[in-house]
Write a protein that holds these residues in place. Structure first.
Motif, mmCIF file in Angstrom:
data_model
loop_
_atom_site.group_PDB
_atom_site.id
_atom_site.type_symbol
_atom_site.label_atom_id
_atom_site.label_comp_id
_atom_site.label_asym_id
_atom_site.label_seq_id
_atom_site.Cartn_x
_atom_site.Cartn_y
_atom_site.Cartn_z
ATOM 1 N N CYS A 279 40.064 33.166 49.497
ATOM 2 C CA CYS A 279 38.671 33.555 49.167
ATOM 3 C C CYS A 279 38.569 34.203 47.790
ATOM 4 C CB CYS A 279 38.129 34.514 50.232
ATOM 5 S SG CYS A 279 38.082 33.764 51.852
ATOM 6 N N ARG A 280 39.667 34.221 47.056
ATOM 7 C CA ARG A 280 39.616 34.773 45.687
ATOM 8 C C ARG A 280 38.855 33.806 44.770
ATOM 9 N NH1 ARG A 280 45.417 37.672 44.203
ATOM 10 N NH2 ARG A 280 45.089 39.499 45.511
ATOM 11 N N PRO A 281 38.343 34.213 43.607
ATOM 12 C CA PRO A 281 38.444 35.558 43.059
ATOM 13 C C PRO A 281 37.461 36.516 43.708
ATOM 14 C CG PRO A 281 37.124 34.207 41.608
ATOM 15 C CD PRO A 281 37.622 33.286 42.699
ATOM 16 N N VAL A 282 37.575 37.765 43.365
ATOM 17 C CA VAL A 282 36.739 38.816 43.949
ATOM 18 C C VAL A 282 35.363 38.794 43.298
ATOM 19 C CG1 VAL A 282 36.523 41.279 44.397
ATOM 20 C CG2 VAL A 282 38.811 40.216 44.298
ATOM 21 N N ARG A 283 34.320 38.735 44.109
ATOM 22 C CA ARG A 283 32.935 38.759 43.603
ATOM 23 C C ARG A 283 32.114 39.637 44.528
ATOM 24 N NH1 ARG A 283 32.699 33.433 45.437
ATOM 25 N NH2 ARG A 283 34.710 34.074 46.296
ATOM 26 N N ASP A 590 47.624 46.405 43.750
ATOM 27 C CA ASP A 590 46.360 45.667 43.923
ATOM 28 C C ASP A 590 45.706 45.402 42.574
ATOM 29 O OD1 ASP A 590 45.269 48.822 44.699
ATOM 30 O OD2 ASP A 590 44.226 47.635 43.167
ATOM 31 N N CYS A 591 44.743 44.544 42.567
ATOM 32 C CA CYS A 591 44.158 44.051 41.317
ATOM 33 C C CYS A 591 43.485 45.149 40.505
ATOM 34 C CB CYS A 591 43.152 42.955 41.632
ATOM 35 S SG CYS A 591 43.865 41.592 42.547
ATOM 36 N N ARG A 592 43.182 46.304 41.156
ATOM 37 C CA ARG A 592 42.554 47.396 40.410
ATOM 38 C C ARG A 592 43.549 47.997 39.439
ATOM 39 N NH1 ARG A 592 38.296 49.052 44.308
ATOM 40 N NH2 ARG A 592 37.048 47.175 43.928
ATOM 41 N N GLY A 594 45.545 46.253 37.813
ATOM 42 C CA GLY A 594 45.783 45.277 36.743
ATOM 43 C C GLY A 594 45.871 43.884 37.363
ATOM 44 N N CYS A 595 45.398 42.887 36.615
ATOM 45 C CA CYS A 595 45.387 41.527 37.156
ATOM 46 C C CYS A 595 46.816 41.006 37.313
ATOM 47 C CB CYS A 595 44.610 40.595 36.216
ATOM 48 S SG CYS A 595 44.700 38.859 36.740
ATOM 49 N N ALA A 596 47.110 40.493 38.496
ATOM 50 C CA ALA A 596 48.484 40.003 38.751
ATOM 51 C C ALA A 596 48.627 38.538 38.364
ATOM 52 C CB ALA A 596 48.820 40.197 40.226
ATOM 53 N N GLY A 597 47.496 37.962 37.851
ATOM 54 C CA GLY A 597 47.578 36.584 37.351
ATOM 55 C C GLY A 597 47.700 35.553 38.464
ATOM 56 N N CYS A 598 46.902 35.710 39.538
ATOM 57 C CA CYS A 598 47.019 34.743 40.649
ATOM 58 C C CYS A 598 46.409 33.396 40.269
ATOM 59 C CB CYS A 598 46.335 35.295 41.894
ATOM 60 S SG CYS A 598 44.552 35.191 41.860
ATOM 61 N N GLY A 599 45.540 33.404 39.211
ATOM 62 C CA GLY A 599 44.966 32.135 38.772
ATOM 63 C C GLY A 599 43.529 31.918 39.217
ATOM 64 N N ALA A 600 43.079 32.716 40.183
ATOM 65 C CA ALA A 600 41.745 32.481 40.762
ATOM 66 C C ALA A 600 40.632 32.734 39.753
ATOM 67 C CB ALA A 600 41.550 33.363 41.988
ATOM 68 N N SER A 601 40.893 33.584 38.767
ATOM 69 C CA SER A 601 39.815 33.889 37.812
ATOM 70 C C SER A 601 39.452 32.659 36.974
ATOM 71 C CB SER A 601 40.246 35.028 36.893
ATOM 72 O OG SER A 601 41.434 34.652 36.237
ATOM 73 N N ASN A 602 40.336 31.672 36.952
ATOM 74 C CA ASN A 602 40.021 30.438 36.204
ATOM 75 C C ASN A 602 38.853 29.687 36.825
ATOM 76 O OD1 ASN A 602 42.163 31.058 34.567
ATOM 77 N ND2 ASN A 602 43.620 29.882 35.842
ATOM 78 N N GLU A 608 33.216 37.915 35.380
ATOM 79 C CA GLU A 608 34.632 38.316 35.436
ATOM 80 C C GLU A 608 35.095 38.416 36.886
ATOM 81 O OE1 GLU A 608 35.596 38.101 31.920
ATOM 82 O OE2 GLU A 608 36.924 39.473 32.989
ATOM 83 N N CYS A 609 36.416 38.320 37.121
ATOM 84 C CA CYS A 609 36.953 38.593 38.464
ATOM 85 C C CYS A 609 36.686 40.071 38.711
ATOM 86 C CB CYS A 609 38.438 38.309 38.508
ATOM 87 S SG CYS A 609 39.101 38.544 40.170
ATOM 88 N N ASP A 610 35.880 40.362 39.700
ATOM 89 C CA ASP A 610 35.348 41.715 39.881
ATOM 90 C C ASP A 610 36.266 42.566 40.737
ATOM 91 O OD1 ASP A 610 32.264 43.095 41.160
ATOM 92 O OD2 ASP A 610 33.714 43.779 39.677
ATOM 93 N N ALA A 611 37.592 42.565 40.402
ATOM 94 C CA ALA A 611 38.539 43.299 41.241
ATOM 95 C C ALA A 611 38.263 44.786 41.275
ATOM 96 C CB ALA A 611 39.949 43.043 40.697
HETATM 97 S S1 SF4 Z 1 42.568 36.806 39.063
HETATM 98 FE FE1 SF4 Z 1 43.719 38.711 38.873
HETATM 99 S S2 SF4 Z 1 42.271 40.301 39.403
HETATM 100 FE FE2 SF4 Z 1 41.396 38.382 40.150
HETATM 101 S S3 SF4 Z 1 42.061 38.188 42.261
HETATM 102 FE FE3 SF4 Z 1 43.607 37.143 41.007
HETATM 103 S S4 SF4 Z 1 45.168 38.682 40.560
HETATM 104 FE FE4 SF4 Z 1 43.335 39.757 41.285
#
Ligand code: SF4
Length: 611
Positions: A279-283, A590-592, A594-602, A608-611
């Protein structure tokens, strides 16, 4: 309602499940209807009517000009028997018309153990079971929901899948169908066109190939079919449609209250959790939007309870701002506000105290693992100190009932970890003895263990499931540590979770097993009173399929996974890295942090990914 149904109703349980006629039900004039959609929920009325996804898409499809969307639920066993005895085909609630009269059948699939219900609903409707046997545009069957992230076991029965969130893609596929019907297209022509809509997967355009050892060798797309199908998401939830004028059930349902979805996605990254990654990214929605929706929902429905829902509510940044306004509004209206999915690490004493003014429900935490080592392996990002301090807060606040959820069979789990669950529970009891302000009723601790099911699109998608014998041995081991009367311990029956693993990680060779199990009488598998293991075992036997191939076998990291052509935006590289960190007992903050680069923000274009 047909006369035949009217005569059957007095003889079945909860007849209101079958009648329709509820407040806010949508009735349309057939004269002005160009396409009829039977929106099928593959479980009972009480479950389906509690599903927010169902309510959103019901509103969206009925919001389209010339489209009439009607609800269909899987009947309870007594009604299934009566329908067969009296030759009554499955019907839609709004009009009472048979499902086979409808142009499209849409299924929302949220649980693997509802697959036999899908097949049963097709059989009860008299609609051909196999996609290949439905040769025209009529009775076009499509499906969506989280289970579509591995659609392969259902490919024989579903014409196309909508992958991801349905708000935008559903009107696109329905509009195309309206055109196809108006211009008299063939089914093939429609499927060719619909496969070009981003997020649509047409399984008949892909041919699987297997290696001698049974693993997947390849999935060959037909010319023009996308190699990978990327899920669809709604970027701006504040602008998205949300049902605030919605059906109020006329009989008791599982979640009989107003439901306010506050955000999607999760910042946590627990490595076993499919929803957390798929269900990522966070919105999020703004507190302003939510307050407006809450008031509209409560005013229109007359509900005396509202729940704010998400995967991890205490991570909602504006929770304070929202509850500051919602609690006084609820107090004034004598409305209960329930806030589930509060994590033990940011279980604020202050919020609990304020919620107490409305109603004191049981405290629920999901540590999932008993030791810090194993919580780090699964990336639960939760320390024993945090769990105990939250319990201390709650006990000082007058709480005396706690629900604790754990899993057994997690990767790298040892008997020490099982023992760790009991040790944690006993520490919570001690914490109560030291801090409780409410002692009259004593302390009640409900401990529940689930049987770990490796799920697609998670870092644990390659893991093996422990055997049912080993799971039961660990349950007995844990039980042997519980000697205190205030502990009540329940564990999931392993057979259902084992089948869940087969259907969750299965490929197309599981389809015939589903069909055989359904024809052997399997249905309502998610209900203990109907779960029929013999029907399933006979199906595996007759189809020559070994369930262990999908459960206790670990999948190779180089192996082509049955769902690898479906992308949820999170990359395989990230999942493999997370798996490696799990075995190194390393957490990923957790994403707060710092972004772990899961790729979902693409997947995001505007926000923005609203983590
Ligand atoms: S893109 Fe980064 S901040 Fe967004 S859900 Fe993935 S790891 Fe978290």
């Amino acid at each position: 309602m047909t006369e035949k149904l009217r005569r059957l109703l007095p003889n079945v349980q909860k007849p209101a499940r079958y009648t329709g006629g509820e407040y806010n039900e949508i009735i349309k004039d057939l004269e002005n209807t160009r396409v009829r959609i039977a929106f099928c929920f593959p479980d009972t009325y009480e479950i389906g009517m509690s599903n927010i996804g169902m309510r959103i898409l019901y509103g969206i499809m009925n919001g389209m000009d010339g489209i009439w969307c009607e609800r269909v639920f899987h009947p309870w066993g007594d009604m299934v028997q009566a329908m067969r005895e009296h030759d009554l085909p499955l019907w839609a609630l709004e009009s009472g018309d048979p499902v086979k009269d409808f142009d499209m059948l849409a299924f929302t699939i949220g649980y693997e153990m509802s697959y036999t219900n899908i097949l049963n609903m097709l059989l009860l409707s008299g609609v051909p079971l196999h996609s290949k046997d439905r040769t025209g545009l009529k009775n076009m069957v499509f499906a969506g929901g989280v289970c579509a992230f591995n659609p392969e076991p259902l490919c024989d029965f579903i014409d196309f899948f909508c992958i991801g969130e349905g708000e935008d893609i559903t009107p696109e596929v329905v509009s195309l169908y309206v055109r196809a019907k108006a211009e008299n297209w063939t089914k093939e022509a429609f499927l060719r066109q619909v496969s070009q809509i981003p997020g649509v997967y047409v399984p008949s355009f892909y041919t699987p190939e297997y290696n001698d050892d049974g693993t997947m060798k390849a999935l060959h797309p037909a010319p023009g079919a996308p190699k990978t199908v990327l899920k669809r998401i709604v970027e701006d939830l504040d602008k998205a449609y949300y049902p605030t004028k919605t059906i109020v059930a006329s009989t008791e349902i599982v979640h009989d209250r107003a439901n306010l979805e506050i955000f999607r996605g999760c910042i946590r990254g627990c490595r076993f959790c499919q929803a957390g990654f798929s269900c990522r990214p966070v919105r999020k929605k703004s507190a302003e939007t939510l307050l407006k929706q809450a008031k509209e929902l409560l005013t229109d429905s007359g509900h005396n309870e509202i729940t704010i829902s998400s995967l991890s509510t205490s991570d909602y940044r504006q929770l304070r701002e929202l509850t500051d306004q919602l609690i006084p509004y609820c107090e004034a209206g004598k409305i209960n506000l329930s806030v589930p999915s509060l994590r033990a690490d940011n279980f604020s004493k202050e919020l609990t105290a304020r919620l107490q003014t409305l109603r004191k429900s049981s405290l629920t935490f999901a540590p999932e693992a008993g030791t810090q080592r194993l919580r780090d392996v699964i990336n639960k990002n939760l320390t024993e100190e945090e769990i105990l301090s939250s319990c201390e807060n709650a006990f000082r606040g007058g709480w005396s009932s706690v629900k604790l959820y754990f899993m057994l069979g997690l990767p790298t789990e040892t008997d020490e970890d099982v023992k760790g669950i009991a040790e944690l529970v006993h520490k919570i009891i001690l914490c109560w003895k030291e801090n409780a302000t409410q002692r009259k009723k004593g302390l009640r601790i409900h401990v529940a263990t689930a049987y770990f099911v490796p799920k697609p699109h998670t870092p644990f998608q390659w893991e093996q499931q422990i055997t049912t014998e080993e799971y039961l041995r660990r349950c007995r081991l844990l039980k042997s540590y519980f000697y205190c009367k205030s502990i009540e311990y329940n564990y999931h029956t392993p057979d259902i979770s084992r089948l869940e693993a087969v259907t969750a990680r299965g490929d197309r060779r599981v389809g015939p097993v589903l069909e055989a199990a359904t024809k052997n009488g399997a249905m309502l598998d998610g209900w203990d009173e109907y779960f029929n293991l013999q029907a399933w075992n006979a199906a595996f036997e007759s189809c020559g399929v070994d369930p262990d191939f999908y459960t206790t076998r670990g999948f190779g990291e180089e192996e082509l996974l049955p769902w690898e052509h479906i992308s949820v935006g999170v990359t395989k590289k990230f999942l493999l890295r997370e798996r490696k960190r799990a075995y190194a007992e390393e957490i990923t903050p957790d994403c707060r942090q710092g972004c772990a680069g899961c790729g979902a923000s693409n997947l995001l274009r505007e926000v923005e990914c609203d983590a």
